[in-house]
Design an enzyme around this catalytic site. Structure first.
Site, mmCIF file in Angstrom:
data_model
loop_
_atom_site.group_PDB
_atom_site.id
_atom_site.type_symbol
_atom_site.label_atom_id
_atom_site.label_comp_id
_atom_site.label_asym_id
_atom_site.label_seq_id
_atom_site.Cartn_x
_atom_site.Cartn_y
_atom_site.Cartn_z
ATOM 1 N N SER A 29 26.266 -10.352 -7.079
ATOM 2 C CA SER A 29 26.616 -9.503 -6.034
ATOM 3 C C SER A 29 27.698 -10.420 -5.395
ATOM 4 C CB SER A 29 25.602 -9.528 -4.968
ATOM 5 O OG SER A 29 25.012 -8.559 -5.170
ATOM 6 N N HIS A 66 29.502 -4.996 -6.701
ATOM 7 C CA HIS A 66 29.168 -4.944 -7.901
ATOM 8 C C HIS A 66 30.387 -4.275 -8.756
ATOM 9 C CE1 HIS A 66 25.421 -7.177 -8.753
ATOM 10 N NE2 HIS A 66 25.332 -6.881 -7.520
ATOM 11 N N HIS A 81 20.277 -3.007 -11.636
ATOM 12 C CA HIS A 81 18.954 -3.509 -11.103
ATOM 13 C C HIS A 81 17.972 -2.616 -11.432
ATOM 14 C CE1 HIS A 81 22.338 -5.267 -8.974
ATOM 15 N NE2 HIS A 81 21.769 -6.297 -8.881
ATOM 16 N N TYR A 134 15.847 -1.555 -9.079
ATOM 17 C CA TYR A 134 16.027 -0.690 -7.979
ATOM 18 C C TYR A 134 16.901 0.439 -7.862
ATOM 19 C CZ TYR A 134 19.951 -3.519 -5.949
ATOM 20 O OH TYR A 134 21.025 -4.115 -5.986
ATOM 21 N N GLU A 135 17.736 0.563 -8.904
ATOM 22 C CA GLU A 135 18.891 1.526 -9.144
ATOM 23 C C GLU A 135 17.969 2.627 -9.801
ATOM 24 O OE1 GLU A 135 23.099 0.357 -9.645
ATOM 25 O OE2 GLU A 135 21.933 -1.516 -10.144
ATOM 26 N N ALA A 163 23.173 -13.516 -5.798
ATOM 27 C CA ALA A 163 23.138 -13.897 -4.187
ATOM 28 C C ALA A 163 21.541 -13.839 -4.137
ATOM 29 C CB ALA A 163 23.927 -12.700 -3.648
ATOM 30 N N MET A 174 16.631 -10.129 -6.485
ATOM 31 C CA MET A 174 16.309 -8.917 -7.091
ATOM 32 C C MET A 174 16.814 -8.571 -8.445
ATOM 33 S SD MET A 174 16.922 -6.366 -4.029
ATOM 34 C CE MET A 174 16.355 -6.887 -2.168
ATOM 35 N N SER A 175 17.186 -9.611 -9.124
ATOM 36 C CA SER A 175 17.913 -9.756 -10.391
ATOM 37 C C SER A 175 17.496 -10.936 -11.377
ATOM 38 C CB SER A 175 19.425 -9.508 -10.160
ATOM 39 O OG SER A 175 19.858 -10.932 -9.784
ATOM 40 N N ASN A 210 21.771 -15.985 2.985
ATOM 41 C CA ASN A 210 20.854 -15.736 4.026
ATOM 42 C C ASN A 210 19.585 -16.561 4.134
ATOM 43 O OD1 ASN A 210 20.549 -13.413 2.137
ATOM 44 N ND2 ASN A 210 18.550 -13.573 3.375
ATOM 45 N N HIS A 264 23.148 -6.141 3.660
ATOM 46 C CA HIS A 264 23.914 -6.316 2.439
ATOM 47 C C HIS A 264 25.388 -6.729 2.610
ATOM 48 C CE1 HIS A 264 25.007 -6.291 -1.656
ATOM 49 N NE2 HIS A 264 25.585 -5.377 -1.775
HETATM 50 N N1 HPA Z 1 16.226 -11.214 -0.650
HETATM 51 C C1 HPA Z 1 16.210 -10.721 -1.724
HETATM 52 N N2 HPA Z 1 17.293 -10.733 -2.084
HETATM 53 C C2 HPA Z 1 18.445 -11.070 -1.807
HETATM 54 C C3 HPA Z 1 18.214 -11.797 -0.511
HETATM 55 C C4 HPA Z 1 17.114 -11.870 0.231
HETATM 56 O O1 HPA Z 1 16.837 -12.360 1.272
HETATM 57 N N3 HPA Z 1 19.691 -12.128 -0.206
HETATM 58 C C5 HPA Z 1 20.547 -11.414 -1.308
HETATM 59 N N4 HPA Z 1 19.686 -11.025 -2.158
#
Ligand code: HPA
Length: 272
Positions: free
Chosen positions: A31, A62, A84, A86-87, A114, A211-212, A235, A246
């Site tokens: 990301s 992406h 991903h 989740y898609e 990320a 998530m990857s 974050n 996001h």
């Molecule tokens: N959690 C999951 N995936 C992420 C996060 C998060 O805090 N930040 C960026 N991708």
């Protein structure tokens, strides 16, 4: 179509465009980190939509393109964007880029992403060398028939290559880019974690969550590729204060873009 036939079609389509050129290093750029692909020289750019099995990604940040060419003396095959779970993609679909890269000749893989920072000293913008991971998606991209060249039961005692990690540490020192190290936990998403889940992850030994990445690493190990991974902590994890979104994730990746690119280019130079 079976995974094997889909891979063969992808190899055929990309191989034709590369006309005999073979990569040494493959990269999956997560990301907001895809801009590095713009620095590849004499690029051959192929949108995912032109690669069988690699559907375009719809996630903001992406790009969904494959860029092949030269970066700091190395033959690099960069996937700007990834698929991903989740898609709605299957675990085997999301690892097609890695199998494709390996089939085209890449022996090393750099994975980037990320991630949310679990370790409390991490700040947005911290770069973290992935030392190890925890698969909390409870699935494997290797489920099903064993593909030629892959192990049935890959040894995961050292998924991240020690020499490539050392080269990344040295690159960080050489470029004056600070680099933390830690354990990445893979969750399916797409909702971010709850504060209770973050407390659980902290107790489990995770330093970052995303998530990857883990499925790509599993397949790379199964194929005998050497892997290096870097997370951009975008974050503090949920429950540490600020709400998550996001857009905020992409703002931070944009902020560290230069530093990240400098680190990766210096690493590429030393492992070429
Ligand atoms: N959690 C999951 N995936 C992420 C996060 C998060 O805090 N930040 C960026 N991708």
């Amino acid at each position: 179509m079976t995974v094997e036939r889909e891979l063969a079609a992808a190899v055929q389509a990309v191989g034709q465009r590369l006309a005999g050129w073979t990569p040494g290093i493959a990269m999956v750029l997560g990301s907001g980190l895809g801009a590095l692909a713009d620095e590849i020289r004499e690029p051959v750019t192929i949108p995912f939509s032109e690669i069988p099995g690699l559907v375009p990604t719809h996630v903001a940040g992406h790009a969904g393109r494959l860029v092949a060419g030269e970066l700091r003396g190395a033959r690099v095959l960069a996937f700007a964007g990834r698929l991903h779970l989740y898609e709605g993609h299957s675990p085997s679909r999301i690892v097609l880029p890695v199998r494709l890269a390996a089939a085209l000749g890449a022996t090393r893989l750099l994975v980037t992403n990320a991630a949310g920072g679990i370790r409390r000293t991490f700040r947005p913008g911290t770069l973290m060398l992935i030392r190890d991971h925890i698969n909390l998606a409870f699935c494997s991209p290797l489920a099903g028939p064993v593909l030629p060249g892959e192990a049935r039961f890959p040894d995961m005692s050292a998924p991240y290559d020690a020499e490539l990690a050392q080269a990344m540490r040295e690159a960080s020192r050489a470029r004056g880019v600070s680099l933390e190290e830690g354990v990445y936990a893979w969750l399916r998403g797409p909702s971010y974690e709850t504060p209770a889940e973050v407390r659980m992850l902290e107790r489990l030994g995770a330093d970052a969550v995303g998530m990857s990445t883990v499925p790509e690493v599993i397949v790379a190990v199964a194929r005998g590729m050497r892997v290096c991974g870097v997370s951009c902590i975008t974050n503090a994890a949920a429950g540490y204060g600020a709400p998550l979104d996001h857009e905020g994730v992409l703002e931070v990746t944009a902020r560290v873009r230069e530093e990240f690119a400098a680190l990766v280019k210096s690493w590429v130079e030393s492992v070429v």
